[in-house]
Design an enzyme around this catalytic site. Structure first.
Site, PDB file in Angstrom:
ATOM      1  N   ASP A  39      50.466  35.766  59.868  1.00 28.05           N
ATOM      2  CA  ASP A  39      51.063  34.477  60.229  1.00 28.05           C
ATOM      3  C   ASP A  39      50.089  33.314  60.054  1.00 28.05           C
ATOM      4  O   ASP A  39      48.898  33.521  59.809  1.00 28.05           O
ATOM      5  CB  ASP A  39      51.595  34.524  61.675  1.00 28.05           C
ATOM      6  CG  ASP A  39      50.596  35.153  62.646  1.00 28.05           C
ATOM      7  OD1 ASP A  39      49.419  35.307  62.269  1.00 28.05           O
ATOM      8  OD2 ASP A  39      50.984  35.495  63.770  1.00 28.05           O
ATOM      9  N   ASP A  82      54.501  37.624  75.785  1.00 23.79           N
ATOM     10  CA  ASP A  82      55.964  37.717  75.782  1.00 23.79           C
ATOM     11  C   ASP A  82      56.463  38.816  74.845  1.00 23.79           C
ATOM     12  O   ASP A  82      57.651  38.891  74.541  1.00 23.79           O
ATOM     13  CB  ASP A  82      56.596  36.363  75.415  1.00 23.79           C
ATOM     14  CG  ASP A  82      56.184  35.872  74.028  1.00 23.79           C
ATOM     15  OD1 ASP A  82      55.459  36.600  73.307  1.00 23.79           O
ATOM     16  OD2 ASP A  82      56.587  34.744  73.659  1.00 23.79           O
ATOM     17  N   HIS A 138      55.568  39.211  71.643  1.00 17.76           N
ATOM     18  CA  HIS A 138      55.667  38.877  70.213  1.00 17.76           C
ATOM     19  C   HIS A 138      54.636  39.637  69.386  1.00 17.76           C
ATOM     20  O   HIS A 138      53.532  39.935  69.846  1.00 17.76           O
ATOM     21  CB  HIS A 138      55.615  37.359  69.961  1.00 17.76           C
ATOM     22  CG  HIS A 138      54.297  36.698  70.126  1.00 17.76           C
ATOM     23  ND1 HIS A 138      54.064  35.705  71.054  1.00 17.76           N
ATOM     24  CD2 HIS A 138      53.122  36.835  69.458  1.00 17.76           C
ATOM     25  CE1 HIS A 138      52.822  35.283  70.944  1.00 17.76           C
ATOM     26  NE2 HIS A 138      52.223  35.956  69.991  1.00 17.76           N
ATOM     27  N   GLU A 144      58.783  35.642  67.984  1.00 17.45           N
ATOM     28  CA  GLU A 144      59.013  35.409  69.405  1.00 17.45           C
ATOM     29  C   GLU A 144      60.264  36.157  69.873  1.00 17.45           C
ATOM     30  O   GLU A 144      61.068  36.599  69.051  1.00 17.45           O
ATOM     31  CB  GLU A 144      59.192  33.896  69.648  1.00 17.45           C
ATOM     32  CG  GLU A 144      57.954  33.066  69.341  1.00 17.45           C
ATOM     33  CD  GLU A 144      56.861  33.182  70.408  1.00 17.45           C
ATOM     34  OE1 GLU A 144      56.757  34.243  71.060  1.00 17.45           O
ATOM     35  OE2 GLU A 144      56.101  32.213  70.564  1.00 17.45           O
TER      36      GLU A 144
HETATM   37  C1  GLP Z   1      48.910  34.917  68.448  1.00  7.04           C
HETATM   38  C2  GLP Z   1      49.037  35.676  67.136  1.00  7.04           C
HETATM   39  C3  GLP Z   1      49.413  37.133  67.363  1.00  7.04           C
HETATM   40  C4  GLP Z   1      48.510  37.727  68.427  1.00  7.04           C
HETATM   41  C5  GLP Z   1      48.689  36.976  69.728  1.00  7.04           C
HETATM   42  C6  GLP Z   1      47.851  37.521  70.870  1.00  7.04           C
HETATM   43  O1  GLP Z   1      50.104  34.441  68.913  1.00  7.04           O
HETATM   44  N1  GLP Z   1      49.979  35.104  66.247  1.00  7.04           N
HETATM   45  O2  GLP Z   1      49.313  37.857  66.146  1.00  7.04           O
HETATM   46  O3  GLP Z   1      48.793  39.085  68.604  1.00  7.04           O
HETATM   47  O4  GLP Z   1      48.300  35.631  69.494  1.00  7.04           O
HETATM   48  O5  GLP Z   1      46.612  36.906  70.903  1.00  7.04           O
HETATM   49  P1  GLP Z   1      45.361  37.422  71.701  1.00  7.04           P
HETATM   50  O6  GLP Z   1      44.865  38.616  70.972  1.00  7.04           O
HETATM   51  O7  GLP Z   1      44.385  36.298  71.655  1.00  7.04           O
HETATM   52  O8  GLP Z   1      45.831  37.748  73.071  1.00  7.04           O
END
Ligand code: GLP
Length: 256
Positions: free
Chosen positions: A63, A132, A134, A139
């Site tokens: 992404d 959440d 995702h 989402e």
């Molecule tokens: C972002 C990314 C996701 C990731 C999520 C969790 O939203 N697009 O791919 O899994 O954050 O992030 P973190 O690893 O910092 O908790």
């Protein structure tokens, strides 16, 4: 779904790194799907330390934010170069990250899907998970068969990611993300989650019903999906003792 619970994020990361290293040694031209966020940072550090040959590897990131340039310090382009690509011998032409500045974003999403297909599909996809549920930036209520496309972030994700941008106002609202259908086609899916903050999302994803309300739950339909968790992220799993027992008692032929 295989759930591997380790006492610490470091221990869980090491096992995931071992699996990825094994793939790169067995298939030097592997196609990797990569994730951002704080969770995979240590994994990338460990992969760098393993001094693997990345010269034939192709990568596709999950992404990117729309409207920020690749040079922006919080772009996922910057993240990937800083945390992985600049430390390994990956060929720039083999690195693929959605283009958040594309003039025609829907066309760029279609092209991204075509490139994944042309590369032979993703051998191994690394995933984190949002609080959440995702994956990528899919989402809750994302279609479980969605492809690479534009999504709008939830308030919860904007709040969660504000720590990287300094304030909630600075977080872009729109993003490009591989779809759940895209992720489901990866031959392997490794999801990493650490800390109590992820416990509810993980319990729903692994043991709840498959629902678009928790996009990671779609992985229950993936034949070889693996979750790598620390004790905190595993703390709400009903069958945690079983998962621990399974991993600790793997016969030699089943060990990673
Ligand atoms: C972002 C990314 C996701 C990731 C999520 C969790 O939203 N697009 O791919 O899994 O954050 O992030 P973190 O690893 O910092 O908790």
């Amino acid at each position: 779904m295989e759930i591997i619970i380790q006492p610490t994020p470091e221990a869980a990361t090491s096992i995931a790194a071992k699996l990825i290293a094994k793939l790169l040694r067995e298939k030097p031209n592997a196609v990797l799907g990569l994730a951002t966020g704080s969770t995979p940072v240590a994994l990338y550090r460990e992969l760098v330390a393993l001094k693997l040959d990345w010269s034939k590897v192709t990568t596709f990131n999950l992404d990117e934010y729309i409207g920020i340039s690749p040079q922006h310090p919080q772009s996922y382009h910057s993240f990937m170069w800083e945390n992985l690509f600049q430390h390994v011998n990956v060929a720039v032409k083999n690195v693929n990250i959605p283009d958040g500045m594309a003039k025609d974003v829907p066309a760029s999403c279609e092209l991204y899907e075509k490139k994944i297909k042309a590369a032979g599909g993703i051998d191994l996809q690394i995933l984190g998970i949002g609080t959440d549920g995702h994956i990528g930036f899919n989402e809750p209520t994302s279609s479980l068969v969605s492809r690479t496309r534009i999504k709008t972030l939830t308030q919860q994700t904007i709040r969660d990611n504000a720590r990287f941008f300094g304030s909630e106002e600075a977080v872009p609202h729109h993003v490009i993300t591989m779809g759940i259908g895209t992720i489901m086609e990866a031959r392997q899916n490794l999801l990493l989650a650490f800390g109590d903050k992820k416990a509810a999302a993980i319990a729903e994803a692994a043991e709840g019903p498959v629902t678009a309300m928790n996009p990671a739950s779609a992985l229950q339909f993936h034949a070889t999906a693996k979750f790598f968790l620390d004790a905190g992220a595993a703390s709400k799993l009903k069958k945690a003792d079983y998962y621990r027992w399974v991993y600790e008692n793997k016969p030699v032929w089943q060990q990673f």
